[in-house]
Design a protein around this motif. Sequence first.
Motif, PDB file in Angstrom:
ATOM      1  N   ILE A 182      13.449  62.270 -41.003  1.00  0.00           N
ATOM      2  CA  ILE A 182      13.085  60.739 -41.194  1.00  0.00           C
ATOM      3  C   ILE A 182      13.923  59.796 -40.804  1.00  0.00           C
ATOM      4  N   GLY A 183      15.288  60.080 -40.839  1.00  0.00           N
ATOM      5  CA  GLY A 183      16.350  59.231 -40.160  1.00  0.00           C
ATOM      6  C   GLY A 183      17.093  58.642 -41.374  1.00  0.00           C
ATOM      7  N   PHE A 184      18.195  57.880 -40.703  1.00  0.00           N
ATOM      8  CA  PHE A 184      19.146  57.133 -41.626  1.00  0.00           C
ATOM      9  C   PHE A 184      18.540  55.596 -42.005  1.00  0.00           C
ATOM     10  N   ASP A 185      18.980  55.100 -42.960  1.00  0.00           N
ATOM     11  CA  ASP A 185      18.561  53.728 -43.161  1.00  0.00           C
ATOM     12  C   ASP A 185      19.478  52.700 -42.476  1.00  0.00           C
ATOM     13  N   VAL A 186      20.955  53.282 -42.297  1.00  0.00           N
ATOM     14  CA  VAL A 186      21.735  52.228 -41.809  1.00  0.00           C
ATOM     15  C   VAL A 186      22.716  53.275 -40.759  1.00  0.00           C
ATOM     16  N   GLY A 246      15.088  51.119 -40.147  1.00  0.00           N
ATOM     17  CA  GLY A 246      16.438  51.190 -40.160  1.00  0.00           C
ATOM     18  C   GLY A 246      17.271  50.345 -39.501  1.00  0.00           C
ATOM     19  N   PHE A 247      18.530  50.088 -39.789  1.00  0.00           N
ATOM     20  CA  PHE A 247      19.357  49.234 -39.148  1.00  0.00           C
ATOM     21  C   PHE A 247      20.381  49.817 -38.188  1.00  0.00           C
ATOM     22  N   GLN A 248      20.856  49.273 -37.201  1.00  0.00           N
ATOM     23  CA  GLN A 248      21.947  49.651 -36.671  1.00  0.00           C
ATOM     24  C   GLN A 248      23.122  48.501 -36.338  1.00  0.00           C
TER      25      GLN A 248
END
Length: 578
Positions: A182-186, A246-248
């Motif tokens: 599901i991936g990283f939030d940041v 998410g944010f990068q």
Amino acid sequence: MKICRLRLWIELLKNAYYKNESELETLPNIDINIKCGNSLISRFKLDADLKKALKSSKWTIDSYRIAVSTYRNAQNKEQKREMVRLISDIKNDFETNIDTPFKGKLSRARGKVDKLATEINTRKQWGEKIPNKMFKDLEKAAKTLKKLEAERDSIETNKVYEEAFEWRFEFPEVLDDNGNFIGFDVVIGNPPYGLFNKKQNRKVALTTDKLAVELLKQKYPEATGGVINAARIFYAFAIKISSKKGFQCMIIPYGVLTDTTSVKLRKHIFENHSLIKVEAFPERDSTKRRVFEDVKMSTAILLTSSIKTDNSFDIGISYEREISDNRAVFNTIDLVDLNPELVQIPLTDTESFNLLSKIYKTRGVIKLGSITPCLTGEMDMTFGKSALTTNKNDKLLLKGVQLDRFVMKTKQSEISQGDIEFIDEKIFSEIGSAKKIEDSKRKRIALQGLTGVNEKRRIKATLIEENIFLANSCNYLLEPEKYHLLELLGWINSKLVNFTFKARSTSSNVNGYEVDNLPFIRSKKNDVIKTLSSEILALKEKDLNADTSQLERKIDEIIYELFELDKDEIKIIENANA
């Protein structure tokens, strides 16, 4: 990695505290999050199916999470070691049984070969006639299988994958109960800067396996363009491992936001995600003011979101090693409309951006490159050394340092660095571009190819006569049909054009594509500009330091009038050139 863990442990210790006189409260053992590997290379895709692995394994995603949580809160070394063994067993189990699209492809290819071979053998046993097409199909299927098996062996044994990092199951926190990623939030990073396997200036190049570069191109097509830049790849990678919301955030070379080789990444962000904030640090020359003392490069901190919104974004510009309080807000749609081909992020404030937008939307505006493209000087100072001479009877070579606005410097006393040099035509004819050698026989506008980011005047151009060679530290324009070089020269050296260039350029290079994007309006008033340019050149030829400000002012006023600028807009341009 051990040093990194030690530093983390020291930080955890610094932040520990006593709950009472005898009991010390420490932070969790998060050193398990420090992992080593090639983060860009993985054997397994993020969407590789873990269902088969979970069915075949005695472990679940929840038990994986519990093992990691137990490690973080372990009370002694033995408990930590036990959890490390358990976590390793779980990951190995997943890796062994993970179902990938490639495995399925290989299984289907093997099944096709077996099916055809069985059918042919059955027909042989029954004495039936076997069609030639069946043999051809078997031969084709066998070749496909052999190719896939070779690809599998390459993945399993190639050194490219020796340090592969498996994001697919390294962090149970970013997996749902079914094992889906599901991936990283940041995602935060300071990626390596440099070009992979660059042939020139290898000191700043990143050397890697050619296969690795090809894999990266396939995996991150949105980050390709020119020689592959590591920072671009890492930003595309950050987006890929982020969650849907998410944010990068990364600090990267500012050129990624402006240069032509990064246009695919910029378009990818604007078309599929959202740019939220930019902190720009254009300073590159002063070691005390640039962000990284040992890196002579303009940088920027970029914040983006995985979510697509047609929003505005915030930008701050600082020439010091600190975040700027002066902010500008740009509308994403306006930015894309300003230059849909390159989608560059200009280094400017809100007022200047709005003015820039107005300039390019003015009726009758065309881009300079549509009239005559900007080209690089014909003499490569690295590869053309054999043609250089000091013989004044040979053809004159002009370098960037010899060019200024309406000025050509041909005496040693007039230049601040280097020597006045000449070209042996016979030698150069054997090593130079035939087309560009022909260009040198014509009158043309010559421009400096390198000017300081902080210089008031970034565009410095003059007219040069026939049979003069230009070094590759210069650019040039040939005279197009229906236009005169003198009118183009007046435009190029004007304050309005310099303003547009400065607003969109963030490196010391005066790139051809940037000059091609400069605005121009065809008008009868250009005849006056042509006359004024001729007068300025005549005065400068007699005296390089002649005051031609009044004549230049008249050119600026004509161009302001063509764009119908008011007093406040003119003031913005004047201040940018002051």
